[in-house]
Structures are given as C-alpha cells and as structure tokens.
Design an enzyme around this catalytic site. Structure first.
Site, short mmCIF file in Angstrom:
data_model
loop_
_atom_site.label_atom_id
_atom_site.label_comp_id
_atom_site.label_asym_id
_atom_site.label_seq_id
_atom_site.Cartn_x
_atom_site.Cartn_y
_atom_site.Cartn_z
N LEU A 1 0.90 -1.23 -0.11
CA LEU A 1 -0.18 0.16 -0.13
C LEU A 1 0.70 1.43 -0.01
O LEU A 1 1.65 1.36 0.95
CB LEU A 1 -0.86 -0.05 1.29
CG LEU A 1 -2.06 0.88 1.17
CD1 LEU A 1 -3.15 0.61 2.21
CD2 LEU A 1 -1.51 2.58 1.57
N HIS B 1 7.88 1.46 11.03
CA HIS B 1 8.20 3.15 10.47
C HIS B 1 7.34 4.13 10.80
O HIS B 1 6.20 3.89 10.88
CB HIS B 1 8.50 2.82 9.01
CG HIS B 1 9.12 4.02 8.41
ND1 HIS B 1 8.65 4.88 8.09
CD2 HIS B 1 10.38 4.24 7.90
CE1 HIS B 1 9.43 5.74 7.54
NE2 HIS B 1 10.82 5.07 7.42
#
Length: 343
Positions: free
Chosen positions: A127, A231
């Site tokens: 994505l 992240h």
C-alpha cells in the site's frame, strides 16, 4: 474529484515506478525497479485472468486513479497465499526460562526464533499513497478495497490474513535491526539486501541465515529498540489494521524487524460488515443535501473489480446511490453493489 480503485495493467508501469521511487527503502512490495514491477504486473494480469475459483499462488495489484485526470495516485496488493513456492520466513519472539537451584534464581531470556508459521496465509501489502493525496480518507479507501475484493472472491484466499509493516529505517537509509542481526552474517548492507529481496525474494536469507535462536539480550541497543516497531510512516496503517481486527502476535520481519499483523480472514471487520444490495434508484439529492450515508462501494469481478466512495440510502427493496458513485462504478438500477460503512 472522484477516485476509484481498479485492477492495475501494463499502462500503469510508469505511475508505479514513480511512486516506488518515493517509498524511501524497505518497501519490498514496491521496488523502484522496472523489471521487477513489470513482473508484478504480468503476474497480476495472470491472476485476474484465471477463471478457476480456487486458492492459488496469485498476486493482485490495484491502483488508485483520479477519474477526472486519469492520474494514478496510489496502489496496493494482495497475495493470495504466501510461501507456496519458497519458505515464508518470519521471526517469532519467544522466551526461554531456566532455573538454577544453586543460585536460587530463575532466568527468562527473550529470543527470536526463525519461523515459517505464516506460510499459506493471504497477505495484504504494497500500500502506497502519493504524499499529495494523504487526506480525505483515500488511504482508508485503498486499504479497505482489498478486504472487499477478498470478500467477493473468498474461495481464492486463505483463512488467515497477514500484513507486514515496514520497520524503522534510519536517516541514512539503513536498518538498525538488519545491522544487529542478519547483517552480521551477510556481506551486504541493508539497502543492497532490501533491493535484492525486492527483485528475487528472500530465499537467500533462508540459505544463509543461522537457524538457531537469537538471544535478544545479545543484540545492540539500537536493534533491540526497533523490534516490532513500525516505521513512522506506517503508524496510521497499523491503526487501520487494528481497527479491522488485525493484531500483533510477536511475529516480525526478518529484514527490518517491523511487526507482522495477523487476523482470521472472516473476522476482518470490512468483510464481516459488508453487505450486498440491489440498486433501486440513482438519486441526485444524496450527499449534497445531507441525505444518505457515505460508504465504500464495490462492484465487478476480478479485473472488472472497482471500489469508490459513494452516498447510500436505504429504500424499499434495496438502496439508492448518488450519481457520482454510480457513474464511477458503472452502476445502474437493477444491478447489485457491495457496500460497507466508511468509518
């Protein structure tokens, strides 16, 4: 402006390549390599073209298109079953407890076990949303379109679903986890290993990685600090996964230590709550006059699958749609549409 999720095709290569260059590394499902992207698109075309309704080694690639300009501004992928051609490795965080009678103490050591527990699961991944479009619920549209596709092609997917979140990457593009674990056994830095994995898969890890457990206490503080941590750009994605029912069960990526989320496929919220209804009317009053509910709409099979936002109102015998949503999906009265609440 109106956006639609549709199947990707060969004409989308340049758009995907431009987006791949923006990912910043550690994004193995969208490598900035034309040959690798062409291979993904070709594999996706074969998956969309396959007519037998069975679980296979498929990859479905989708793009987010601005229907007003024709620009592609995002993408996502679904792997029907990971680990069918080569092992799908993860680290599973476990513990080893030992007791010393002489010292009268019990010691508990956290360890990383190389695992193939997740083999055969379906995976949602890849994505990416263009930075200029990260508002207005488009990230949610991309993410949840995958679940509606799975729902409407259920026989092609496994009973377990996973999502790998990119781990922490430092300012220099390196991975503290890679440097602390796998990097000690390979003659390449994280960027080189990441690029190799994106192009050729992670079989080289299986071939060269020690199979014995790794004691977390022996790792550097930098490596330990990022185990199971997404992240910063993936924190919103993690929240969306949790809202769908995904949970972190101590599986992490063998490259960057990012969390791998898992869920039973039929328990994914969008799959559980979506419903199919016949469209009985196209009503221009929906939306603009605060009538109806904004929902995710989906229609079509395989390469003809499309998803967008639209306004829906319950009517006798079915639902009414707004003209915009109906036009994007090519919906007319008498046809059926899948829909689920936006929030």
């Amino acid at each position: 402006m109106t956006f639609v999720i549709r199947s990707a095709n060969a004409d989308d290569l340049q758009h995907l390549y431009e987006m791949a260059k923006r990912t910043g590394g550690g994004f193995t499902n969208l490598p900035p390599d034309r040959k690798a992207l062409i291979a993904k698109l070709e594999r996706g075309a074969a998956a969309f073209a396959r007519t037998d309704d069975e679980l296979g080694d498929d990859l479905f690639v989708f793009v987010l298109e601005n229907t007003a300009t024709g620009e592609v501004r995002g993408t996502c992928q679904i792997f029907s079953a990971v680990g069918l051609k080569w092992p799908f490795y993860s680290y599973r965080i476990g513990a080893l407890t030992q007791h010393s009678e002489e010292l009268g103490r019990t010691f508990r050591a956290d360890i990383l076990n190389l695992s193939t527990d997740l083999e055969g699961a379906s995976e949602v991944g890849g994505l990416f949303l263009h930075p200029g479009e990260r508002a207005g619920g488009l990230g949610m549209l991309i993410a949840r379109s995958r679940y509606l596709f799975i729902r409407n092609h259920r026989a092609r997917f496994a009973d377990r679903c996973i999502a790998e979140l990119r781990g922490v990457i430092d300012e220099a593009g390196g991975s503290p986890f890679w440097d602390g674990v796998a990097g000690r056994f390979f003659g390449m830095n994280f960027q080189d290993a990441d690029e190799f994995n994106a192009k050729f898969g992670n079989q080289f890890i299986a071939d060269l990685m020690p199979k014995h457990p790794v004691y977390i206490a022996m790792l550097s503080e930098a490596a330990k600090a990022v185990i199971g941590v997404p992240h910063p750009s993936g924190r919103a994605a993690m929240r969306m996964l949790e809202e769908e029912g995904f949970a972190w069960e101590n599986y992490i990526d063998i490259f960057d230590g990012g969390p791998t989320m898992t869920v039973r496929t039929d328990q994914i919220r969008s799959i559980r709550e979506a419903q199919d209804d016949q469209v009985v009317a196209i009503d221009p009053a929906l939306g603009d006059h605060k009538r109806g509910d904004k929902r995710l709409l989906a229609t079509g099979k395989l390469a003809g699958f499309r998803t967008t936002y639209g306004w829906v109102e319950q009517r006798e015998g079915g639902i009414a749609l707004d003209p915009g949503g109906a036009a994007v999906l090519g919906i007319e009265p008498g046809m059926s549409v899948t829909h689920v609440a936006r929030g």
